[in-house]
Design a protein around this motif. Sequence first.
Motif, PDB file in Angstrom:
ATOM      1  N   ARG A 260       1.013 197.683  40.531  1.00  0.00           N
ATOM      2  CA  ARG A 260       1.532 197.287  41.851  1.00  0.00           C
ATOM      3  C   ARG A 260       1.133 198.258  42.951  1.00  0.00           C
ATOM      4  NH1 ARG A 260       4.612 195.169  38.125  1.00  0.00           N
ATOM      5  NH2 ARG A 260       5.786 193.239  38.475  1.00  0.00           N
ATOM      6  N   ILE A 261       0.582 199.370  42.592  1.00  0.00           N
ATOM      7  CA  ILE A 261       0.300 200.372  43.625  1.00  0.00           C
ATOM      8  C   ILE A 261      -1.180 200.740  43.642  1.00  0.00           C
ATOM      9  CG2 ILE A 261       2.622 201.365  43.562  1.00  0.00           C
ATOM     10  CD1 ILE A 261       1.493 203.616  41.817  1.00  0.00           C
ATOM     11  N   GLY A 262      -1.990 199.817  43.168  1.00  0.00           N
ATOM     12  CA  GLY A 262      -3.428 200.079  43.066  1.00  0.00           C
ATOM     13  C   GLY A 262      -4.074 200.445  44.392  1.00  0.00           C
ATOM     14  N   GLY A 263      -3.514 199.946  45.504  1.00  0.00           N
ATOM     15  CA  GLY A 263      -4.140 200.213  46.790  1.00  0.00           C
ATOM     16  C   GLY A 263      -3.716 201.518  47.434  1.00  0.00           C
ATOM     17  N   TRP A 264      -2.779 202.197  46.888  1.00  0.00           N
ATOM     18  CA  TRP A 264      -2.280 203.432  47.494  1.00  0.00           C
ATOM     19  C   TRP A 264      -3.310 204.563  47.326  1.00  0.00           C
ATOM     20  CZ3 TRP A 264       3.633 204.182  46.088  1.00  0.00           C
ATOM     21  CH2 TRP A 264       4.324 202.997  46.403  1.00  0.00           C
ATOM     22  N   ASN A 265      -3.119 205.631  48.121  1.00  0.00           N
ATOM     23  CA  ASN A 265      -4.037 206.762  47.902  1.00  0.00           C
ATOM     24  C   ASN A 265      -3.644 207.492  46.614  1.00  0.00           C
ATOM     25  OD1 ASN A 265      -2.448 209.232  48.238  1.00  0.00           O
ATOM     26  ND2 ASN A 265      -2.197 208.568  50.360  1.00  0.00           N
TER      27      ASN A 265
ATOM     28  N   TRP B  77      -2.781 210.513  45.575  1.00  0.00           N
ATOM     29  CA  TRP B  77      -1.590 211.353  45.395  1.00  0.00           C
ATOM     30  C   TRP B  77      -0.313 210.540  45.527  1.00  0.00           C
ATOM     31  CZ3 TRP B  77      -1.307 215.596  42.872  1.00  0.00           C
ATOM     32  CH2 TRP B  77      -2.445 216.403  42.756  1.00  0.00           C
ATOM     33  N   ALA B  78      -0.373 209.499  46.366  1.00  0.00           N
ATOM     34  CA  ALA B  78       0.801 208.628  46.468  1.00  0.00           C
ATOM     35  C   ALA B  78       1.021 207.913  45.135  1.00  0.00           C
ATOM     36  CB  ALA B  78       0.603 207.626  47.591  1.00  0.00           C
ATOM     37  N   GLN B  79      -0.090 207.457  44.554  1.00  0.00           N
ATOM     38  CA  GLN B  79       0.020 206.815  43.230  1.00  0.00           C
ATOM     39  C   GLN B  79       0.579 207.796  42.200  1.00  0.00           C
ATOM     40  OE1 GLN B  79      -3.200 204.432  41.603  1.00  0.00           O
ATOM     41  NE2 GLN B  79      -4.177 204.349  43.617  1.00  0.00           N
ATOM     42  N   ALA B  80       0.044 209.018  42.253  1.00  0.00           N
ATOM     43  CA  ALA B  80       0.498 210.026  41.281  1.00  0.00           C
ATOM     44  C   ALA B  80       1.990 210.293  41.453  1.00  0.00           C
ATOM     45  CB  ALA B  80      -0.305 211.306  41.453  1.00  0.00           C
ATOM     46  N   GLY B  81       2.412 210.390  42.721  1.00  0.00           N
ATOM     47  CA  GLY B  81       3.832 210.650  42.976  1.00  0.00           C
ATOM     48  C   GLY B  81       4.696 209.520  42.463  1.00  0.00           C
TER      49      GLY B  81
ATOM     50  N   ILE C 280       1.711 215.850  39.428  1.00  0.00           N
ATOM     51  CA  ILE C 280       0.434 216.583  39.338  1.00  0.00           C
ATOM     52  C   ILE C 280      -0.289 216.217  38.045  1.00  0.00           C
ATOM     53  CG2 ILE C 280      -0.563 218.888  39.055  1.00  0.00           C
ATOM     54  CD1 ILE C 280       1.655 219.935  40.924  1.00  0.00           C
ATOM     55  N   MET C 281       0.449 216.165  36.952  1.00  0.00           N
ATOM     56  CA  MET C 281      -0.190 215.860  35.674  1.00  0.00           C
ATOM     57  C   MET C 281      -0.712 214.420  35.661  1.00  0.00           C
ATOM     58  SD  MET C 281      -0.016 218.779  34.443  1.00  0.00           S
ATOM     59  CE  MET C 281      -0.650 218.746  32.790  1.00  0.00           C
ATOM     60  N   THR C 282      -0.024 213.531  36.357  1.00  0.00           N
ATOM     61  CA  THR C 282      -0.518 212.152  36.452  1.00  0.00           C
ATOM     62  C   THR C 282      -1.865 212.134  37.168  1.00  0.00           C
ATOM     63  OG1 THR C 282       1.744 211.322  36.532  1.00  0.00           O
ATOM     64  CG2 THR C 282       0.023 209.839  37.298  1.00  0.00           C
ATOM     65  N   GLU C 283      -1.956 212.872  38.267  1.00  0.00           N
ATOM     66  CA  GLU C 283      -3.208 212.900  39.006  1.00  0.00           C
ATOM     67  C   GLU C 283      -4.317 213.558  38.175  1.00  0.00           C
ATOM     68  OE1 GLU C 283      -4.443 211.512  41.387  1.00  0.00           O
ATOM     69  OE2 GLU C 283      -6.228 212.696  41.858  1.00  0.00           O
ATOM     70  N   LEU C 284      -3.966 214.655  37.504  1.00  0.00           N
ATOM     71  CA  LEU C 284      -4.963 215.306  36.648  1.00  0.00           C
ATOM     72  C   LEU C 284      -5.430 214.348  35.561  1.00  0.00           C
ATOM     73  CD1 LEU C 284      -3.554 218.939  36.172  1.00  0.00           C
ATOM     74  CD2 LEU C 284      -5.554 218.222  37.504  1.00  0.00           C
ATOM     75  N   GLY C 285      -4.478 213.619  34.987  1.00  0.00           N
ATOM     76  CA  GLY C 285      -4.823 212.656  33.951  1.00  0.00           C
ATOM     77  C   GLY C 285      -5.742 211.565  34.492  1.00  0.00           C
ATOM     78  N   ALA C 286      -5.454 211.104  35.724  1.00  0.00           N
ATOM     79  CA  ALA C 286      -6.288 210.060  36.319  1.00  0.00           C
ATOM     80  C   ALA C 286      -7.716 210.571  36.525  1.00  0.00           C
ATOM     81  CB  ALA C 286      -5.672 209.612  37.638  1.00  0.00           C
ATOM     82  N   ARG C 287      -7.823 211.814  36.982  1.00  0.00           N
ATOM     83  CA  ARG C 287      -9.166 212.389  37.176  1.00  0.00           C
ATOM     84  C   ARG C 287      -9.880 212.549  35.838  1.00  0.00           C
ATOM     85  NH1 ARG C 287      -9.663 215.603  42.359  1.00  0.00           N
ATOM     86  NH2 ARG C 287      -7.876 214.891  43.546  1.00  0.00           N
ATOM     87  N   TRP C 288      -9.135 212.972  34.846  1.00  0.00           N
ATOM     88  CA  TRP C 288      -9.723 213.116  33.507  1.00  0.00           C
ATOM     89  C   TRP C 288     -10.197 211.744  33.014  1.00  0.00           C
ATOM     90  CZ3 TRP C 288      -6.155 213.981  28.660  1.00  0.00           C
ATOM     91  CH2 TRP C 288      -6.949 214.028  27.506  1.00  0.00           C
TER      92      TRP C 288
END
Lengths: 386, 544
Positions: free
Chosen positions: A284-289, A291-295, A369-377
Amino acid sequence: MQTRIAAQVSAATDSVPWYVWSCLLAVISSVVGGAWDISWHESIGRDSFWTTPHILIQLCGIVSGLSCGYLILSTTFQKNSPVRAHSISMWGFRGPMGAFLCAWGGVCMITSAPFDDWWHSAYGLDVKILSPPHVLLALGMTGIRFGTVVMIVSEMNRAVGEYRARLEHLLFFAFIFLFGMTIGIAQEYTFRFFMHGATFYFVAALIAPILLAAIAAATQHPWAATITTAMYTATHLAFTWILPLFPAEPKLGPVYQKITHLIPPDFPLLLIVPAIVFDLVRRRIGGWNRWAQAGALGTAFLASFIAVQWPFADFLMSPASRNWIFATGDIPYFAGPRSPWMRNVFLSTEPTVTAFWVRMGIALVAAAIMTELGARWGDWMRRVRR
Amino acid sequence: MPREKAYHRGRRENRDHREDWERARSFVIPSPCFMRSRIQRFGAAILFLFLALPLSAHVGSPDVFYEGNAGPYRLFVTVRVPQVIPGVAEIQIRSESKDVRAIRVVPMRLAGPGSNLPPTPDLAAQSKDDPQFFIAGLWLMESGALQVRMLVDGPQGQGEVSVPVPTSAQRTLPMPKSLTVLLLALMLLLAVGAVFIVGAIVREGNLDSGEVPSDARNLRARRAMLVTAVLVAVLLFLGKAWWGVNAADFQRRVDFFKPPAAALKLVDGRRLEIRVERPDKRAELTDRRSPAYLRLSEVIPDHGHLMHLFLIRLPELNAMWHLHPDSTAGEAFALDLPDLPAGRYQVFADVVDPRGYPWTLVGTIELLQIVAGKPLAGDDSTWSGAPLAAAPAADSTNSPLPDGGHIVWQRPPGDLKAGVPLEFTFAVQDKDGRPAQDMEPYMGMAGHAEFVRSDMSVFAHVHPAGSVSMAALELAQGGMADAAASAQGPMSMAMSMPMTEVGPVSPEVRFPYGFPQPGEYRLFVQIKRAGRIETGVFDAHVSQ
């Protein structure tokens, strides 16, 4: 582009390479050996380095080390090796990226063996998971598991059609072992008597969102987090329910608990619920930036995990959970009457209420933060070609 | 290593004997017993001056020696306790009878939780060359007051005996040089390998098949390698720091069980007060949670006394007092001293905590001459005589007694060697050279012996039962009695231990013990004859 298409066509007609299977076999060996070994320590006690679980664990390093060593040597010296075109080079050697990672992990594991043996002779036999030689061993096992995952994503990213789908299933399968490894390393902080402390949720925020986000990004599957966590939970439950079927009795003393069978691992964390929430929210939040998605995902993960695990912890402390399903009545032989396992009380990990909420806040930030790191990984894994 | 092989073979053979053990446990006949021992230490003291001197653990004599009966079988047991805990203890058992078929050993807590659930017993390996000799390697998982139970099987049925074994980590073993080199080389390989793997991944990991890395990728790879190198260095640094924390934690456990220093204070010129020296209040708070925390108000009687105090005159060891202070308020013991010449004294104070762990408080004290002191009474005793000769000590085997009698050490021929279990046999003779007929129990036993190394690094208070604490032995036998009381079925197994000496006491007194290290030793052998406590003194040179 033509090269990529050629590689994809080639991959589409290929079967899964032998070295992926051998590394998966090695990983499974260490998974079974690891769970068995912890249970062995809790039920029987180590009496020799050469116990079957120890051999299974070390077999992981040996099998992956040998197979990847052979793969690297054959890729290096056979100019017409089919692997050569999608290999990386290091110190004059060539091979798939995953092979180098597995070989490195194998050396780590083999190094940990004499280190661990000396550790025992210098400081005594340990009954704790987190010690320097054990962490080196875990690092090696993680290297092999990560290397296996990389081998699969490399093959998967070059494949199309049904073969790619098969590899994606294999990736989910391989990824649960990475999941299990990470949770296993942290298990000294995730015992049931810690489940009403903020440290427990902080540790969960450190280890789970990164993996959920990574597999979701790597596969782009809408239920990636759910599938991986469900498979992990099923595997964990299999150990929880199967290990006690084997008789065991302590060989070391003093013995504080009567043991008649292998002590199973604790009932798995209810990560399946936050994993489902994670998948539902991210679509549902695919369009967000980013860090917003990560948060949002981090918050969703932590909130849903607390919502289910906190009351479930109360249940695990109750007599109703002392059965074969939840296994809270199975206590290690060395746990004395004053141990938290016996007392069934929650231990405070924060000295004050303020400290509790501060750490909970940190856990929330960590989850994001870990969500964003995971997404980058995961994004990186999607681009892996070699 | 043959011993290791025997140990593991014993374990394999033993896996199916749990039922035998359970059956045997239920057939124990309780029998009172007594004996006592000491494993001892060093420490410190106060007078108007005060010197704290903590020395090696258990006053340099950590191994356990025991002689007693397991039902119909008489055993001489030596327990070589491991240097680190958890670790493997080496159990050596010599059977007096030739027909013992098998001996199984099992470790347990001495008392309380953990004392009633035995793990699978280990089968001791029987020597092929010497069938009366058995050996086993036994994991001891905890520091503190443990016991090793022995289940003996032979044609006369089964017998069982329990030997208290106080365990503690004694030191950290250093890493062998070869292993250090190997691990350093592997660490270097892994660290450098990690940096280069990351470089290769960044450089080529995302390239399509056959594609050559661009300059930009090469540059990015070099940067990634630099960052990785820093990360690896940080991780190694943190790992080393963590290792240090682990080592410090282990050292703390070692320190817990070091001989507590005795805080000694002389009141009114003649009353000696003894406390446990606590140098650090914070450590005290931490130690209070430790199983090794010693409270003098909680110690238990050990063959009739809460504390056995030994004063040995320094530096020549030419006088010795064996006294028994009383417990007083404020976590202390105190006694009015007897007449004493001025000088410096080594103090060893033996107590046993409620868990059955024997402690020796150690200290030194400078005293002015005490005249008109409290006369010796009850079990108190003293000796004074010739000084211990400088190294090498002149070996002596005959010690005269005040009434013209002698105590004769029936010393085995040849040199005395460190680390060898021995049975020290002493014959008490009257003034006519005949075996003394007026022997009486002294504190319930045929005799007491103190083994003291010239530099005070070894002190062991030994009895005919060996170096085990009698209070601990009573706790162990209590556990066996409990097991028997709860047993069902026929009692086909006997457990008998010598308790208080009853009837005439033999003029031949034996003490099982082994010198822990080479050096010059003085042995004080104390017996009781016709109401008089007498002390024989022997010097011994012990070689490596």
